[in-house]
Design a protein around this motif. Structure first.
Motif, PDB file in Angstrom:
ATOM      1  N   ASN A 101      -4.917 -10.023  16.675  1.00 42.25           N
ATOM      2  CA  ASN A 101      -4.448 -11.384  16.383  1.00 42.25           C
ATOM      3  C   ASN A 101      -3.988 -11.531  14.935  1.00 42.25           C
ATOM      4  O   ASN A 101      -3.249 -12.463  14.606  1.00 42.25           O
ATOM      5  N   ASN A 102      -4.442 -10.620  14.077  1.00 44.30           N
ATOM      6  CA  ASN A 102      -4.061 -10.715  12.660  1.00 44.30           C
ATOM      7  C   ASN A 102      -2.569 -10.518  12.454  1.00 44.30           C
ATOM      8  O   ASN A 102      -2.008 -11.038  11.485  1.00 44.30           O
ATOM      9  N   GLN A 103      -1.927  -9.765  13.358  1.00 42.35           N
ATOM     10  CA  GLN A 103      -0.501  -9.525  13.178  1.00 42.35           C
ATOM     11  C   GLN A 103       0.289 -10.832  13.226  1.00 42.35           C
ATOM     12  O   GLN A 103       1.206 -11.058  12.429  1.00 42.35           O
ATOM     13  N   GLU A 104      -0.088 -11.709  14.161  1.00 36.93           N
ATOM     14  CA  GLU A 104       0.567 -13.020  14.245  1.00 36.93           C
ATOM     15  C   GLU A 104       0.317 -13.834  12.982  1.00 36.93           C
ATOM     16  O   GLU A 104       1.221 -14.518  12.473  1.00 36.93           O
ATOM     17  N   ILE A 105      -0.914 -13.759  12.461  1.00 37.12           N
ATOM     18  CA  ILE A 105      -1.248 -14.479  11.227  1.00 37.12           C
ATOM     19  C   ILE A 105      -0.448 -13.926  10.057  1.00 37.12           C
ATOM     20  O   ILE A 105       0.064 -14.678   9.216  1.00 37.12           O
ATOM     21  N   PHE A 106      -0.311 -12.598  10.003  1.00 36.71           N
ATOM     22  CA  PHE A 106       0.469 -11.988   8.922  1.00 36.71           C
ATOM     23  C   PHE A 106       1.920 -12.459   8.974  1.00 36.71           C
ATOM     24  O   PHE A 106       2.545 -12.702   7.936  1.00 36.71           O
ATOM     25  N   GLU A 107       2.457 -12.591  10.182  1.00 35.97           N
ATOM     26  CA  GLU A 107       3.837 -13.067  10.325  1.00 35.97           C
ATOM     27  C   GLU A 107       3.968 -14.496   9.787  1.00 35.97           C
ATOM     28  O   GLU A 107       4.968 -14.836   9.131  1.00 35.97           O
ATOM     29  N   LYS A 108       2.973 -15.319  10.052  1.00 36.23           N
ATOM     30  CA  LYS A 108       2.986 -16.684   9.529  1.00 36.23           C
ATOM     31  C   LYS A 108       2.911 -16.676   8.003  1.00 36.23           C
ATOM     32  O   LYS A 108       3.587 -17.460   7.330  1.00 36.23           O
ATOM     33  N   CYS A 109       2.120 -15.761   7.461  1.00 30.77           N
ATOM     34  CA  CYS A 109       1.999 -15.645   6.006  1.00 30.77           C
ATOM     35  C   CYS A 109       3.331 -15.220   5.386  1.00 30.77           C
ATOM     36  O   CYS A 109       3.728 -15.730   4.334  1.00 30.77           O
ATOM     37  N   HIS A 110       4.012 -14.278   6.045  1.00 30.01           N
ATOM     38  CA  HIS A 110       5.320 -13.839   5.550  1.00 30.01           C
ATOM     39  C   HIS A 110       6.300 -15.012   5.497  1.00 30.01           C
ATOM     40  O   HIS A 110       7.056 -15.168   4.530  1.00 30.01           O
ATOM     41  N   ALA A 111       6.260 -15.837   6.536  1.00 28.23           N
ATOM     42  CA  ALA A 111       7.166 -16.991   6.593  1.00 28.23           C
ATOM     43  C   ALA A 111       6.840 -18.002   5.491  1.00 28.23           C
ATOM     44  O   ALA A 111       7.743 -18.600   4.892  1.00 28.23           O
ATOM     45  N   ILE A 112       5.545 -18.193   5.220  1.00 30.41           N
ATOM     46  CA  ILE A 112       5.129 -19.106   4.154  1.00 30.41           C
ATOM     47  C   ILE A 112       5.639 -18.616   2.800  1.00 30.41           C
ATOM     48  O   ILE A 112       6.175 -19.388   1.997  1.00 30.41           O
ATOM     49  N   ILE A 141      -2.857  -7.204   0.268  1.00 29.57           N
ATOM     50  CA  ILE A 141      -1.742  -6.348  -0.147  1.00 29.57           C
ATOM     51  C   ILE A 141      -0.814  -6.086   1.042  1.00 29.57           C
ATOM     52  O   ILE A 141       0.409  -6.055   0.884  1.00 29.57           O
ATOM     53  N   ARG A 142      -1.382  -5.937   2.212  1.00 25.08           N
ATOM     54  CA  ARG A 142      -0.556  -5.761   3.417  1.00 25.08           C
ATOM     55  C   ARG A 142       0.351  -6.968   3.619  1.00 25.08           C
ATOM     56  O   ARG A 142       1.530  -6.820   3.994  1.00 25.08           O
ATOM     57  N   ILE A 143      -0.173  -8.148   3.368  1.00 26.66           N
ATOM     58  CA  ILE A 143       0.625  -9.369   3.520  1.00 26.66           C
ATOM     59  C   ILE A 143       1.748  -9.393   2.490  1.00 26.66           C
ATOM     60  O   ILE A 143       2.910  -9.661   2.825  1.00 26.66           O
ATOM     61  N   VAL A 144       1.420  -9.108   1.242  1.00 27.75           N
ATOM     62  CA  VAL A 144       2.423  -9.138   0.172  1.00 27.75           C
ATOM     63  C   VAL A 144       3.507  -8.098   0.409  1.00 27.75           C
ATOM     64  O   VAL A 144       4.712  -8.413   0.399  1.00 27.75           O
ATOM     65  N   PHE A 145       3.113  -6.863   0.647  1.00 27.31           N
ATOM     66  CA  PHE A 145       4.097  -5.792   0.818  1.00 27.31           C
ATOM     67  C   PHE A 145       4.888  -5.954   2.114  1.00 27.31           C
ATOM     68  O   PHE A 145       6.065  -5.607   2.187  1.00 27.31           O
ATOM     69  N   GLY A 146       4.253  -6.526   3.132  1.00 30.19           N
ATOM     70  CA  GLY A 146       4.960  -6.786   4.383  1.00 30.19           C
ATOM     71  C   GLY A 146       6.080  -7.797   4.191  1.00 30.19           C
ATOM     72  O   GLY A 146       7.184  -7.641   4.730  1.00 30.19           O
ATOM     73  N   ALA A 147       5.800  -8.839   3.396  1.00 31.04           N
ATOM     74  CA  ALA A 147       6.828  -9.850   3.118  1.00 31.04           C
ATOM     75  C   ALA A 147       7.933  -9.282   2.239  1.00 31.04           C
ATOM     76  O   ALA A 147       9.123  -9.584   2.436  1.00 31.04           O
ATOM     77  N   ILE A 183       0.741 -11.538 -11.653  1.00 26.67           N
ATOM     78  CA  ILE A 183       1.159 -10.152 -11.413  1.00 26.67           C
ATOM     79  C   ILE A 183       2.375 -10.183 -10.489  1.00 26.67           C
ATOM     80  O   ILE A 183       2.266 -10.567  -9.317  1.00 26.67           O
ATOM     81  N   THR A 184       3.543  -9.823 -10.999  1.00 20.57           N
ATOM     82  CA  THR A 184       4.730  -9.750 -10.134  1.00 20.57           C
ATOM     83  C   THR A 184       4.666  -8.460  -9.330  1.00 20.57           C
ATOM     84  O   THR A 184       4.193  -7.424  -9.817  1.00 20.57           O
ATOM     85  N   THR A 185       5.139  -8.504  -8.104  1.00 22.40           N
ATOM     86  CA  THR A 185       4.891  -7.387  -7.182  1.00 22.40           C
ATOM     87  C   THR A 185       6.139  -6.632  -6.735  1.00 22.40           C
ATOM     88  O   THR A 185       6.029  -5.510  -6.239  1.00 22.40           O
ATOM     89  N   ARG A 186       7.330  -7.209  -6.902  1.00 22.52           N
ATOM     90  CA  ARG A 186       8.544  -6.542  -6.405  1.00 22.52           C
ATOM     91  C   ARG A 186       8.750  -5.186  -7.073  1.00 22.52           C
ATOM     92  O   ARG A 186       8.938  -4.172  -6.390  1.00 22.52           O
ATOM     93  N   SER A 187       8.708  -5.139  -8.405  1.00 26.79           N
ATOM     94  CA  SER A 187       8.938  -3.868  -9.097  1.00 26.79           C
ATOM     95  C   SER A 187       7.834  -2.870  -8.798  1.00 26.79           C
ATOM     96  O   SER A 187       8.082  -1.661  -8.662  1.00 26.79           O
ATOM     97  N   LEU A 188       6.606  -3.353  -8.680  1.00 27.94           N
ATOM     98  CA  LEU A 188       5.483  -2.473  -8.338  1.00 27.94           C
ATOM     99  C   LEU A 188       5.663  -1.868  -6.951  1.00 27.94           C
ATOM    100  O   LEU A 188       5.439  -0.674  -6.734  1.00 27.94           O
ATOM    101  N   TYR A 189       6.110  -2.686  -6.015  1.00 26.06           N
ATOM    102  CA  TYR A 189       6.318  -2.237  -4.632  1.00 26.06           C
ATOM    103  C   TYR A 189       7.425  -1.184  -4.553  1.00 26.06           C
ATOM    104  O   TYR A 189       7.315  -0.210  -3.801  1.00 26.06           O
ATOM    105  N   GLU A 190       8.475  -1.372  -5.334  1.00 30.30           N
ATOM    106  CA  GLU A 190       9.634  -0.480  -5.243  1.00 30.30           C
ATOM    107  C   GLU A 190       9.526   0.759  -6.118  1.00 30.30           C
ATOM    108  O   GLU A 190      10.266   1.731  -5.920  1.00 30.30           O
ATOM    109  N   SER A 191       8.600   0.766  -7.079  1.00 27.91           N
ATOM    110  CA  SER A 191       8.540   1.861  -8.059  1.00 27.91           C
ATOM    111  C   SER A 191       7.692   3.041  -7.614  1.00 27.91           C
ATOM    112  O   SER A 191       7.790   4.128  -8.188  1.00 27.91           O
TER     113      SER A 191
END
Length: 354
Positions: A101-112, A141-147, A183-191
């Motif tokens: 069920n967490n996958q559906e919640i993660f999708e909602k978090c991505h949309a938020i 972290i899964r939520i952040v990187f997933g989004a 803490i900004t995450t885009r550069s960390l995620y891509e680096s």
């Protein structure tokens, strides 16, 4: 629109209630809260559902919350929680089959986050009154990187938040809310490869939480250090000062607790709130986790006392005039404010004041 009005009403009610419940709410680092953009607040979790209430009422962003799924079992309670932007997160203890069920919640978090709104998450995974920052789970972290993976132009800022209570489960409450460096995450995620990026972000958040809240390492020295701090009647909400003592292993000498000369006023408040007090005493016997004492006491006081005082004021107004009814209501509120704001909050007390 209706949900936002409802949320604002509840938010304002809770903020007012916390004023009457808390001796002092010390808020630090508010300048670190981004005024716009996607934000994930990563918060330590010492005191049940009171933790998100203190955080959400000390910042102006409209927060969505992830809380443990067990809170959503009752259908009526579930509707209320959902209306206040709370979402369930499932853990192994909720049943392995529930984890999907967490996958559906993660999708909602991505949309938020895509809508550049905010999430509040407690990455320790459970509440615990111990004065230590526990290992963090990777769910946030899964939520952040997933989004970030899904939305290539999205930037997400993680803001660690430390909560420290003078003591949990005691009334009146005294608490420090400390917002950390963004803490900004885009550069960390891509680096880096994902495993390395995950480790770095997790370490950054955990290290900040150890500074933003009182952190006693959870080892063989924990109980001895805590006892020395309690004996010295340390103000734990002075987080930086307390952490410096812990780091240096230098503590003040033992001090006697401050005497509570306002206890007669407390007994008067209890007498004036006799029915809510009796209800609370009955309910408190069934609370199995000390971290939920504050949650239930605050909730019951907020609604039952307001209702009870209003009924009594109405009765007085009917038989003795509206002026006397208003005087009673004002005096009742004033007595609570005097006690809450002036009663001492020692580092350790023998029993919880209810």
């Amino acid at each position: 629109m209706i949900q936002k009005i409802w949320f604002t009403f509840i938010w304002s009610t809770i903020k007012c209630g916390l004023f009457f419940y808390s001796k002092k709410i010390n808020v630090l680092g508010k300048k670190n809260i981004p005024k716009k953009g996607a934000v994930l607040f990563a918060v330590n979790h010492p005191n049940g559902l009171l933790d998100p209430l203190y955080v959400t009422t000390t910042n102006k962003r409209q927060n969505h919350f992830l809380v443990r799924a067990a809170s959503f079992k009752h259908p009526f309670i579930k509707k209320i929680l959902v209306s206040l932007y709370l979402m369930p997160i499932y853990r192994v203890r909720d049943g392995v089959q529930q984890l999907s069920n967490n996958q559906e919640i993660f999708e909602k978090c991505h949309a938020i986050l895509k809508k550049k709104e905010t999430l509040m998450i407690f990455p320790e995974g459970s509440h615990n009154k111990k004065r230590t920052v526990r290992p963090l789970s990777k769910g946030f972290i899964r939520i952040v990187f997933g989004a970030l993976e899904k939305y290539k132009d999205l930037e997400i800022t993680v803001v660690p938040v430390g909560i420290t209570y003078q003591h949990t489960s005691h009334y009146p409450a005294k608490v420090s809310i400390n917002y950390g460096k963004p803490i900004t995450t885009r550069s960390l995620y891509e680096s880096h490869p994902i495993p390395k990026s995950t480790r770095i972000l997790k370490e950054k958040v955990q290290e900040q939480l150890k500074v933003l809240s009182v952190h006693i390492p959870d080892n063989l020295e924990y109980e001895r250090i805590l006892q020395q701090l309690n004996n010295a009647q340390i103000d734990f909400t002075e987080v930086t000062k307390t952490n410096e003592m812990i780091e240096a292993r230098k503590f003040p000498s033992k001090k006697p607790p401050k005497k509570n000369y306002l206890k007669p006023l407390l007994y008067l408040i209890k007498l004036n709130s006799i029915l809510p007090y009796i209800i609370w005493k009955k309910i408190s016997k069934n609370i199995n986790e000390v971290e939920f004492i504050d949650t239930f006491r605050f909730s019951l006081n907020l609604f039952l006392c307001v209702l009870f005082y209003s009924i009594q004021a109405t009765i007085i107004s009917r038989y003795f005039g509206s002026a006397l009814g208003l005087f009673y209501l004002t005096t009742s509120a004033l007595l609570i404010i005097i006690y809450v704001k002036l009663a001492p909050t020692n580092a350790k007390e023998d029993t919880a004041l209810v």
